[in-house]
Design a protein around this motif. Structure first.
Motif, PDB file in Angstrom:
ATOM      1  N   LEU A  36      38.259 -24.999  -3.854  1.00 25.19           N
ATOM      2  CA  LEU A  36      37.834 -24.215  -2.692  1.00 25.19           C
ATOM      3  C   LEU A  36      36.620 -23.353  -3.042  1.00 25.19           C
ATOM      4  CD1 LEU A  36      38.357 -22.998   0.175  1.00 25.19           C
ATOM      5  CD2 LEU A  36      39.934 -21.400  -0.936  1.00 25.19           C
ATOM      6  N   GLY A  66      33.611 -25.801  -3.872  1.00 20.74           N
ATOM      7  CA  GLY A  66      33.218 -26.660  -2.766  1.00 20.74           C
ATOM      8  C   GLY A  66      32.916 -25.903  -1.493  1.00 20.74           C
ATOM      9  N   ASP A  67      33.938 -25.469  -0.806  1.00 18.99           N
ATOM     10  CA  ASP A  67      33.762 -24.828   0.499  1.00 18.99           C
ATOM     11  C   ASP A  67      32.977 -23.524   0.415  1.00 18.99           C
ATOM     12  OD1 ASP A  67      35.410 -26.912   1.121  1.00 18.99           O
ATOM     13  OD2 ASP A  67      36.871 -25.739   2.241  1.00 18.99           O
ATOM     14  N   LEU A  68      33.162 -22.749  -0.664  1.00 15.53           N
ATOM     15  CA  LEU A  68      32.484 -21.463  -0.787  1.00 15.53           C
ATOM     16  C   LEU A  68      31.171 -21.557  -1.551  1.00 15.53           C
ATOM     17  CD1 LEU A  68      35.550 -19.130  -1.490  1.00 15.53           C
ATOM     18  CD2 LEU A  68      34.533 -19.781   0.698  1.00 15.53           C
ATOM     19  N   GLU A 101      30.147 -15.174   1.434  1.00 18.07           N
ATOM     20  CA  GLU A 101      31.420 -15.715   1.900  1.00 18.07           C
ATOM     21  C   GLU A 101      32.527 -14.678   1.736  1.00 18.07           C
ATOM     22  OE1 GLU A 101      31.835 -18.460   3.387  1.00 18.07           O
ATOM     23  OE2 GLU A 101      30.061 -19.663   2.918  1.00 18.07           O
ATOM     24  N   ALA A 119      37.616 -16.179   6.242  1.00 19.99           N
ATOM     25  CA  ALA A 119      38.437 -17.379   6.196  1.00 19.99           C
ATOM     26  C   ALA A 119      39.793 -16.994   5.623  1.00 19.99           C
ATOM     27  CB  ALA A 119      37.784 -18.444   5.325  1.00 19.99           C
ATOM     28  N   GLU A 167      42.987 -22.430   4.224  1.00 16.53           N
ATOM     29  CA  GLU A 167      41.938 -23.235   3.593  1.00 16.53           C
ATOM     30  C   GLU A 167      42.385 -23.951   2.322  1.00 16.53           C
ATOM     31  OE1 GLU A 167      39.139 -23.634   5.137  1.00 16.53           O
ATOM     32  OE2 GLU A 167      39.605 -22.162   6.690  1.00 16.53           O
ATOM     33  N   GLN A 191      42.849 -28.663  -0.341  1.00 24.90           N
ATOM     34  CA  GLN A 191      41.970 -28.866  -1.488  1.00 24.90           C
ATOM     35  C   GLN A 191      42.595 -29.824  -2.511  1.00 24.90           C
ATOM     36  OE1 GLN A 191      38.849 -27.548  -1.593  1.00 24.90           O
ATOM     37  NE2 GLN A 191      39.256 -26.648   0.433  1.00 24.90           N
TER      38      GLN A 191
END
Length: 226
Positions: free
Chosen positions: A29, A32-34, A94, A115, A120, A124
């Motif tokens: 997470l 990738g996402d952050l 973020e 988030a 979230e 993952q």
């Protein structure tokens, strides 16, 4: 790790495999996402909690520098509990919020501008590999007036464990917070560095002496660092 919150009665037990899975998912997470990478600064606004421990090791897996109680305005990203959301909004990067509810539960409604970690993280991946190898001599952790590289963190944790006489298989009960190096060392890094385990207790002061003695016995604690 076994976690107790003596204000709510919560108890969570994490095996090595389960804890490692949480760390891998959180590192994915984070990377990738952050979009966090080595050298990025993460303000960690969380109390002593099993999910705080997960974030600390996930950040180390990516190479992100964790500032315990750091200024969100100076950080690249912030991870906040429910009681520090207002302060966390100063971060222009973020923002991740944790409800810190039993079993890692989510917020009833995600806080505006954040988030929700519990929403979230489940999707993952269960395995993690960093895009860039982590430099052990790079900055790793800032807590109070202590700043450590990852190599320095491991060295200091091992030295603390040796000073306390901790060895492999030790079962350490800690009621200390994570706002100081001593608390982090007693409640995570010292036992981890020597192959032990932790019984991390939040609000331990609310437990009676009899209750503490019963916990020490039931959890097979070998060392208490309240």
């Amino acid at each position: 790790m076994t976690f107790y919150d003596d204000a709510t009665g919560e108890r969570v037990e994490l095996s090595v495999a389960t804890f490692a899975n949480w760390v891998a998912k959180t590192a994915n997470l984070l990377q990738g996402d952050l979009a966090a990478g080595p050298g990025d600064r993460l303000a960690l606004l969380l109390p002593a909690h099993w999910q705080s421990a997960v974030w600390l090791l996930a950040a180390a897996s990516v190479g992100v520098v964790v500032e315990i109680g750091g200024d969100p305005a100076d950080a690249d990203l912030v991870v906040s509990g429910p009681d520090t959301l207002d302060a966390a909004r100063a971060c222009s990067g973020e923002r991740m919020a944790l409800a810190l509810r039993p079993l890692g539960g989510r917020f009833p409604q995600p806080p505006a501008g954040f988030a929700d970690y519990a929403v979230e993280v489940p999707s993952q991946g269960d395995r993690f590999a960093p895009f860039v190898p982590v430099d052990p001599e790079g900055p790793g952790l800032v807590v109070g007036d202590v700043a450590l590289s990852y190599a320095g963190l491991v060295e200091r944790a091992r030295a603390d464990a040796a000073r306390l006489g901790l060895g492999p298989g030790e079962r350490v009960l800690s009621g200390q917070g994570y706002a100081t190096w001593d608390g982090l060392s007693a409640g995570l890094f010292g036992p981890l560095a020597t192959g032990g385990s932790v019984v991390l207790c939040r609000h331990l002061e609310q437990l009676s002496a009899e209750g503490l003695a019963q916990r020490v016995e039931s959890e097979r604690v070998t060392r208490t660092l309240p």
